[in-house]
Scaffold this motif. Structure first.
Motif, mmCIF file in Angstrom:
data_model
loop_
_atom_site.group_PDB
_atom_site.id
_atom_site.type_symbol
_atom_site.label_atom_id
_atom_site.label_comp_id
_atom_site.label_asym_id
_atom_site.label_seq_id
_atom_site.Cartn_x
_atom_site.Cartn_y
_atom_site.Cartn_z
ATOM 1 N N ALA A 132 -5.508 0.555 7.274
ATOM 2 C CA ALA A 132 -5.153 1.980 7.278
ATOM 3 C C ALA A 132 -6.245 2.788 6.596
ATOM 4 O O ALA A 132 -7.002 2.289 5.757
ATOM 5 N N LYS A 133 -6.306 4.060 6.982
ATOM 6 C CA LYS A 133 -7.187 5.037 6.351
ATOM 7 C C LYS A 133 -6.355 6.258 5.983
ATOM 8 O O LYS A 133 -5.368 6.560 6.662
ATOM 9 N N GLY A 134 -6.759 6.959 4.939
ATOM 10 C CA GLY A 134 -6.027 8.170 4.597
ATOM 11 C C GLY A 134 -6.420 8.742 3.252
ATOM 12 O O GLY A 134 -7.103 8.097 2.448
ATOM 13 N N TRP A 135 -5.975 9.980 3.004
ATOM 14 C CA TRP A 135 -6.251 10.662 1.748
ATOM 15 C C TRP A 135 -5.379 10.126 0.627
ATOM 16 O O TRP A 135 -4.252 9.710 0.848
ATOM 17 N N GLY A 136 -5.915 10.159 -0.577
ATOM 18 C CA GLY A 136 -5.159 9.793 -1.760
ATOM 19 C C GLY A 136 -4.625 11.023 -2.469
ATOM 20 O O GLY A 136 -4.596 12.126 -1.913
ATOM 21 N N ASP A 137 -4.209 10.854 -3.712
ATOM 22 C CA ASP A 137 -3.647 11.956 -4.497
ATOM 23 C C ASP A 137 -4.752 12.888 -4.997
ATOM 24 O O ASP A 137 -5.821 12.451 -5.427
ATOM 25 N N ILE A 150 -10.880 -2.812 -0.250
ATOM 26 C CA ILE A 150 -10.595 -1.387 -0.284
ATOM 27 C C ILE A 150 -11.869 -0.611 -0.530
ATOM 28 O O ILE A 150 -12.637 -0.932 -1.452
ATOM 29 N N ASN A 151 -12.115 0.391 0.287
ATOM 30 C CA ASN A 151 -13.210 1.334 0.070
ATOM 31 C C ASN A 151 -12.610 2.720 -0.118
ATOM 32 O O ASN A 151 -11.642 3.085 0.551
ATOM 33 N N ILE A 203 -0.467 -1.013 1.667
ATOM 34 C CA ILE A 203 -0.934 -0.530 0.362
ATOM 35 C C ILE A 203 -0.761 0.982 0.327
ATOM 36 O O ILE A 203 -1.258 1.680 1.214
ATOM 37 N N PRO A 204 -0.080 1.517 -0.661
ATOM 38 C CA PRO A 204 0.046 2.977 -0.766
ATOM 39 C C PRO A 204 -1.250 3.596 -1.251
ATOM 40 O O PRO A 204 -1.998 2.988 -2.005
ATOM 41 N N PHE A 205 -1.539 4.816 -0.804
ATOM 42 C CA PHE A 205 -2.725 5.543 -1.261
ATOM 43 C C PHE A 205 -2.373 6.575 -2.329
ATOM 44 O O PHE A 205 -3.233 7.326 -2.787
ATOM 45 N N ASN A 213 -9.959 3.520 2.720
ATOM 46 C CA ASN A 213 -10.050 2.655 3.888
ATOM 47 C C ASN A 213 -9.697 1.257 3.399
ATOM 48 O O ASN A 213 -10.453 0.655 2.622
ATOM 49 N N ALA A 214 -8.544 0.725 3.808
ATOM 50 C CA ALA A 214 -8.035 -0.524 3.241
ATOM 51 C C ALA A 214 -7.732 -1.548 4.333
ATOM 52 O O ALA A 214 -7.227 -1.205 5.407
ATOM 53 N N ASP A 215 -8.063 -2.814 4.039
ATOM 54 C CA ASP A 215 -7.755 -3.942 4.920
ATOM 55 C C ASP A 215 -7.026 -5.009 4.124
ATOM 56 O O ASP A 215 -7.467 -5.385 3.020
#
Length: 414
Positions: A202-207, A109-110, A246-248, A134-136
């Motif tokens: 997946a890639k995406g914004w967190g909280d 995870i980055n 994995i949830p962000f 950015n997670a694998d």
């Protein structure tokens, strides 16, 4: 079960709360009108296992044995079938197996974190930050043991119970299909309605976190600070149809309060400590509602009211001021989360989901910080900024993932 819990991203950033500088003490706030722009790059490695409810480390290895004991618990229909097999021949019941499967999983995870702080007054600062993930997830799943249907047929035929049902069972066992990796994948997708199991990315914004800090004291070598704010559920939530995503974010609004302080003993040494309490508000969403704790796959879905456990984070950090431009900071973090609660139309699922959802984690880390603030004040450098590199490791805990985290951070003041 899921590869990772919904709480992992709560702790990857580890209470990122923007401080003025690693060279200023914990209790310092930004001067009025001064802003800070923060960029942090976080790398999580070694996410290959977790600490269980007995504080023992357990690697992410899926050992799935499709025998009578496992299949018996899937639902009421399988319970009836295997109860009948046990009546006909207890030996056949104990022997029955489609085989054994073994899987190993790991995740990298980055996270890129962007934050902005503003000095509202000489004692109060406001800030926000948001991470971008950015997670694998990589999964290796293989069959290790085959079926033993022939032995089961022999045991049924040699059983003293001889009736139409036993004859039917013997015939079924003689023609029972085999189960391999492809068959199991088909069952997961077609029978239970999950997405195919495989590598995931997946890639995406967190909280998003918003907060205020207020300096309580104006002492020279010591001080106290309070902070509070909100965490908005802007990150992607856990997908109930995926077994390995994995949830962000964790899906609900949080309200937190933080209090801390510290003291600088002399020109070389200082210490800071602070504690944060977080209330996680309840929310509703559609989730999977398991029927068995030993067999987590289920086709049953429904809306549930979810109340995540409240959290306490305690930090203790030492500061060694080697130069006015270089600081070494060892630190310890203790984390605690109380048990989650679920309310749905299925009380058995609520109990299963709440089980082992409390969390304890012990972490240790070390940060090296380089600063140009002193040079800027002496007009020897054009830009006041801090550059920090660090590493953190979770070394013990309960119901929490074990991983190593590496940070690179830059702070600019203007």
């Amino acid at each position: 079960m899921k590869l990772t819990s919904n709480t992992i991203f709560t702790y990857i950033i580890m209470a990122f709360l923007i401080k003025l500088s690693a060279f200023c003490a914990y209790w310092d706030t930004l001067p009025k009108g001064v802003r800070t722009l923060v960029y942090r790059q976080v790398f999580v490695r070694g996410l290959e296992g977790s600490f269980d409810d007995k504080n023992q480390y357990d690697a992410y290895k899926l050992n799935l044995k499709l025998d009578s004991h496992t299949l018996h618990e899937i639902n009421s229909a399988t319970k009836m079938v295997f109860d009948e097999l046990n009546r006909i021949s207890p030996e056949a019941y104990e022997q029955f197996s489609f085989g054994e499967f073994k899987g190993e999983a790991n995740a990298d995870i980055n996270a890129s974190v962007i934050g902005l702080g503003l000095g509202v007054s000489d004692r109060m600062s406001a800030y926000f930050y948001v991470p971008y993930y950015n997670a694998d997830v990589n999964i290796d799943f293989k069959r290790t043991v085959g079926n033993n249907h022939r032995q089961v047929v022999d045991s049924i035929e040699n059983s003293p119970v001889r009736d139409d049902v036993s004859t039917l069972f013997a015939g079924i066992m003689n023609n029972l299909w085999d189960v391999n990796e492809g068959t199991l994948q088909s069952v997961v997708v077609n029978n239970f309605g999950y997405n195919p199991v495989g590598d995931w990315h997946a890639k995406g914004w967190g909280d998003l976190e918003l907060g205020l800090m207020y300096r309580l004291t104006n002492w020279t070598d010591a001080g106290l600070l309070v902070a509070g704010g909100l965490v908005a559920p802007t990150g992607r939530e856990d997908d109930p149809d995926s077994l390995h995503d994995i949830p962000f974010g964790d899906g609900q609004w949080d309200v937190f309060f933080e209090f801390g302080g510290g003291r600088r003993f002399n020109r070389l040494y200082g210490v800071d400590s602070w504690i944060r309490y977080t209330y996680q508000a309840p929310y509703k969403r559609e989730i999977r509602l398991p029927e068995s704790s030993s067999f987590p796959l289920t086709a049953r879905k429904g809306e549930a009211r979810i109340k995540r456990g409240n959290k306490i984070d305690w930090n203790l950090k030492g500061n060694i001021y080697c130069r006015d431009w270089f600081t070494v900071s060892p630190y310890y973090i203790f984390q605690l989360k109380t048990e989650d609660s679920y309310e749905s139309e299925y009380s058995d699922a609520d109990a299963i989901l709440s089980e082992d959802s409390n969390l304890i984690a012990h972490s240790a880390g070390l940060t090296f910080t380089f600063s140009t603030i002193g040079f800027f004040k002496r007009k020897k450098f054009p830009l006041p900024m801090d550059i920090a590199v660090g590493a953190l490791s979770i070394f013990a805990g309960k119901n929490t993932e074990r991983y190593n985290r590496y940070d690179l951070e830059a702070r600019f003041y203007f």
